[in-house]
Design an enzyme around this catalytic site. Structure first.
Site, PDB file in Angstrom:
ATOM      1  N   PHE A   1      -5.147   4.446   0.396  1.00  0.00           N
ATOM      2  CA  PHE A   1      -6.165   3.561  -0.198  1.00  0.00           C
ATOM      3  C   PHE A   1      -5.675   2.929  -1.503  1.00  0.00           C
ATOM      4  O   PHE A   1      -6.397   2.909  -2.488  1.00  0.00           O
ATOM      5  CB  PHE A   1      -7.482   4.321  -0.429  1.00  0.00           C
ATOM      6  CG  PHE A   1      -8.071   4.912   0.821  1.00  0.00           C
ATOM      7  CD1 PHE A   1      -8.756   4.125   1.734  1.00  0.00           C
ATOM      8  CD2 PHE A   1      -7.936   6.271   1.102  1.00  0.00           C
ATOM      9  CE1 PHE A   1      -9.294   4.674   2.892  1.00  0.00           C
ATOM     10  CE2 PHE A   1      -8.474   6.826   2.257  1.00  0.00           C
ATOM     11  CZ  PHE A   1      -9.150   6.027   3.156  1.00  0.00           C
ATOM     12  N   HIS A   2      -4.455   2.393  -1.482  1.00  0.00           N
ATOM     13  CA  HIS A   2      -3.887   1.778  -2.687  1.00  0.00           C
ATOM     14  C   HIS A   2      -3.395   0.346  -2.430  1.00  0.00           C
ATOM     15  O   HIS A   2      -2.262   0.014  -2.768  1.00  0.00           O
ATOM     16  CB  HIS A   2      -2.714   2.622  -3.214  1.00  0.00           C
ATOM     17  CG  HIS A   2      -3.091   4.001  -3.622  1.00  0.00           C
ATOM     18  ND1 HIS A   2      -2.165   5.033  -3.733  1.00  0.00           N
ATOM     19  CD2 HIS A   2      -4.282   4.548  -3.959  1.00  0.00           C
ATOM     20  CE1 HIS A   2      -2.781   6.139  -4.104  1.00  0.00           C
ATOM     21  NE2 HIS A   2      -4.068   5.870  -4.241  1.00  0.00           N
ATOM     22  N   PRO A   3      -4.226  -0.544  -1.853  1.00  0.00           N
ATOM     23  CA  PRO A   3      -3.742  -1.910  -1.619  1.00  0.00           C
ATOM     24  C   PRO A   3      -3.584  -2.681  -2.929  1.00  0.00           C
ATOM     25  O   PRO A   3      -4.367  -2.505  -3.863  1.00  0.00           O
ATOM     26  CB  PRO A   3      -4.840  -2.525  -0.741  1.00  0.00           C
ATOM     27  CG  PRO A   3      -6.067  -1.777  -1.094  1.00  0.00           C
ATOM     28  CD  PRO A   3      -5.622  -0.376  -1.420  1.00  0.00           C
TER      29      PRO A   3
ATOM     30  N   ASP B   1       0.863  -1.185   0.000  1.00  0.00           N
ATOM     31  CA  ASP B   1       0.000   0.000   0.000  1.00  0.00           C
ATOM     32  C   ASP B   1       0.896   1.230   0.000  1.00  0.00           C
ATOM     33  O   ASP B   1       2.115   1.139   0.176  1.00  0.00           O
ATOM     34  CB  ASP B   1      -0.898  -0.007   1.254  1.00  0.00           C
ATOM     35  CG  ASP B   1      -2.013   1.045   1.215  1.00  0.00           C
ATOM     36  OD1 ASP B   1      -2.333   1.571   0.118  1.00  0.00           O
ATOM     37  OD2 ASP B   1      -2.567   1.352   2.288  1.00  0.00           O
TER      38      ASP B   1
END
Length: 556
Positions: free
Chosen positions: A472-474, A298
């Site tokens: 919010f970038h998994p 992330d």
């Protein structure tokens, strides 16, 4: 019910596949989405400036939480994911950032992934895009995703922040998705010319949903994939509040597009993953793949907030008495404050010479507020979001039960390497230097957060531990490749199984330098051609910037 393809998840990649596969009228597709429709009358998902609202509830957000993060003072941290047609493109910040060319060239170094180089992927970024400034070697002119560029005169803080970065010695770039990502410049956004959010539901499904060969089921929570031996032959799901499963068979393939958190969960519930984990929940083993749910990555970020000495910030837009006018202007004209996500300027820099391409990202915002709309500062202010791009920290996603409604155990292991701490200390100190350039002198007041008293390594580290948040970038939990921890091959096909692919951000082997949405859409476009047996689009011949040991910034 029988279909050629069943797609699980109507998100950034699933909607691309549904649209492209049904271009062939003889191909039938079932698209399953656990969330609801993307209600066009709901300003929370359609108005770009309202981007904080969907994160606050659970109608459009899975609202996952991590396990206590051991290097972040054991905080349970937010892990929002989109729920509804559009997936996370329905609730994201609408920043259209593709990452750096060297991210993809780095993927292509892996044996078997040679055709994932930047120049192989660029035609698919272009295919997906309609940019309001027209097409060129880097941008598309007739794709499903509307991309809006920043226009001069929107807010003086944007240009001042870019100019401050340049005054600090960093490059200026006119296009963060063009020849050179490195530097400061205007940021593109997935917003339509009418000022609406350009989710993949709007861009892709709008053109496909009336096709007789596409069936869309919303409020359909996938329980598991059905196998016949090693072949995926269908899907079982729960509709609405029903406890009685519905099932459909796939004549050709099941396409798992549920995202970096849900895709590994569904594989695990279906008997694909780490044998020990599955045995814990008495799930019959279909195929052992230890990498399912591992390699979780992330972007972590934090805000530096400043008081604004001139009344040019968005602070008045937070006052309820100004909002009816803003809403009307957006609703009827598609213009005004409501028509922008207000992330219109940003940049990418290398914090040290040892990085071959940028390792720090900036988003500038002309108001002081948390991403989810909380803790707004009660005065004119502005802020700089800053975070590291390619952390060596790795986490995991693991089911806690066989119940599809139960959230999994998510652990990112944020800040578990010394490199993480060094990058954040550098980022904060560089940001302060940028914020104190002459271009911002007329606007910059006191530092609200972290505050000038926060200076030593220990103080900065403690601030990061307590205040850094997810961007919010998994990604990465079903990684593409051919080593023992890989889950899919270079075409998204799950190793050791037939008739099953994963197509979403979970297959990224390594996180990219920037927001994930544009690249997830590209992955959908590229694998759609592979599924259809079509020849890949011709490789691009566009040039791109490589620092090759150039100084990080110009000497003053």
């Amino acid at each position: 019910m029988q279909f050629d393809y069943i797609i699980i998840g109507a998100g950034s990649a699933g909607n691309v596949l549904a649209t492209r596969l049904t271009e062939d009228p003889n191909t039938s597709v079932l698209l399953l989405e656990a969330g609801g429709p993307d209600y066009r009358f709901d300003f929370r998902t359609q108005m770009p400036a309202a981007l904080a609202f969907p994160l606050q509830g659970k109608r459009y957000n899975w609202a996952y939480e991590t396990e206590p993060e051991p290097f972040m003072n054991n905080r349970r941290m937010e892990c929002g994911r989109g729920k509804g047609l559009g997936g996370s493109s329905l609730i994201n910040g609408m920043c259209y950032i593709r990452g750096n060319a060297l991210d993809l060239d780095n993927w292509a170094q892996e044996p078997g992934l040679e055709n994932w180089s930047y120049l192989d992927c660029l035609p698919y970024y272009r295919k997906a895009e309609t940019r309001d400034m027209g097409e060129n070697d880097y941008h598309g002119g007739d794709g499903p995703v509307s991309v809006t560029t920043s226009k001069p005169g929107v807010n003086p803080l944007f240009e001042a922040m870019i100019e401050a970065g340049v005054q600090a010695g960093y490059p200026r770039t006119d296009d963060l998705n063009g020849y050179q990502q490195e530097g400061f410049g205007p940021m593109d956004r997935t917003v339509t010319p009418q000022g609406r959010r350009a989710s993949t539901a709007r861009g892709y499904l709008d053109q496909a949903k009336s096709r007789p060969n596409l069936t869309i089921r919303t409020h359909a929570m996938t329980d598991h994939i059905i196998f016949d031996g090693k072949r995926a032959v269908g899907v079982e799901w729960l509709e609405g509040d029903s406890t009685i499963p519905t099932r459909a068979t796939a004549n050709k393939e099941v396409l798992l597009c549920a995202g970096a958190i849900a895709s590994p969960q569904i594989l695990q519930r279906s008997g694909v993953g780490n044998a020990e984990l599955l045995a814990e929940f008495d799930i019959p083993l279909v195929h052992e793949l230890p990498g399912v749910g591992e390699n979780l990555q992330d972007h972590l970020e934090m805000y530096l907030q400043y008081e604004c000495k001139e009344p040019v910030s968005l602070y008045p837009a937070l006052q309820w008495w100004n909002q009816p006018k803003i809403g009307a202007e957006w609703l009827f004209g598609g213009t005004g404050v409501g028509a922008s996500n207000h992330f219109e300027a940003g940049g990418f820099i290398r914090s040290r010479e040892e990085f071959a391409w940028p390792n720090i990202q900036y988003h500038f915002l002309p108001v002081a507020i948390n991403y989810n709309g909380s803790n707004a500062v009660k005065e004119h202010g502005f802020q700089c979001h800053v975070g590291s791009m390619r952390s060596p920290s790795r986490g995991h996603v693991r089911i806690k039960s066989r119940d599809p409604h139960q959230h999994p155990a998510i652990l990112f292991n944020y800040m578990s390497h010394e490199q993480d701490w060094q990058e954040f200390r550098d980022a904060i100190r560089i940001t302060r230097e940028i914020m104190h350039q002459p271009a911002l002198d007329q606007y910059r007041g006191r530092e609200i957060s972290p505050g000038v008293e926060c200076q030593t390594d220990e103080q900065l580290d403690e601030f990061v531990r307590n205040h850094a948040e997810t961007a919010f970038h998994p990604c990465g939990t079903c990684k593409m490749g051919y080593d023992e921890m890989s889950v899919v091959d270079g075409e998204g096909r799950v190793h050791g199984l037939e008739g099953l692919r994963v197509v979403d951000a979970s297959i990224m082997p390594q996180i990219i330098t920037g927001n994930l949405n544009a690249t997830t859409i590209m992955i959908g476009e590229k694998i759609a051609d592979m599924i259809r047996g079509q020849e890949a689009l011709p490789r691009s011949t566009a040039g791109y910037f490589v620092a090759n040991g150039m100084p990080v910034r110009a000497k003053k």
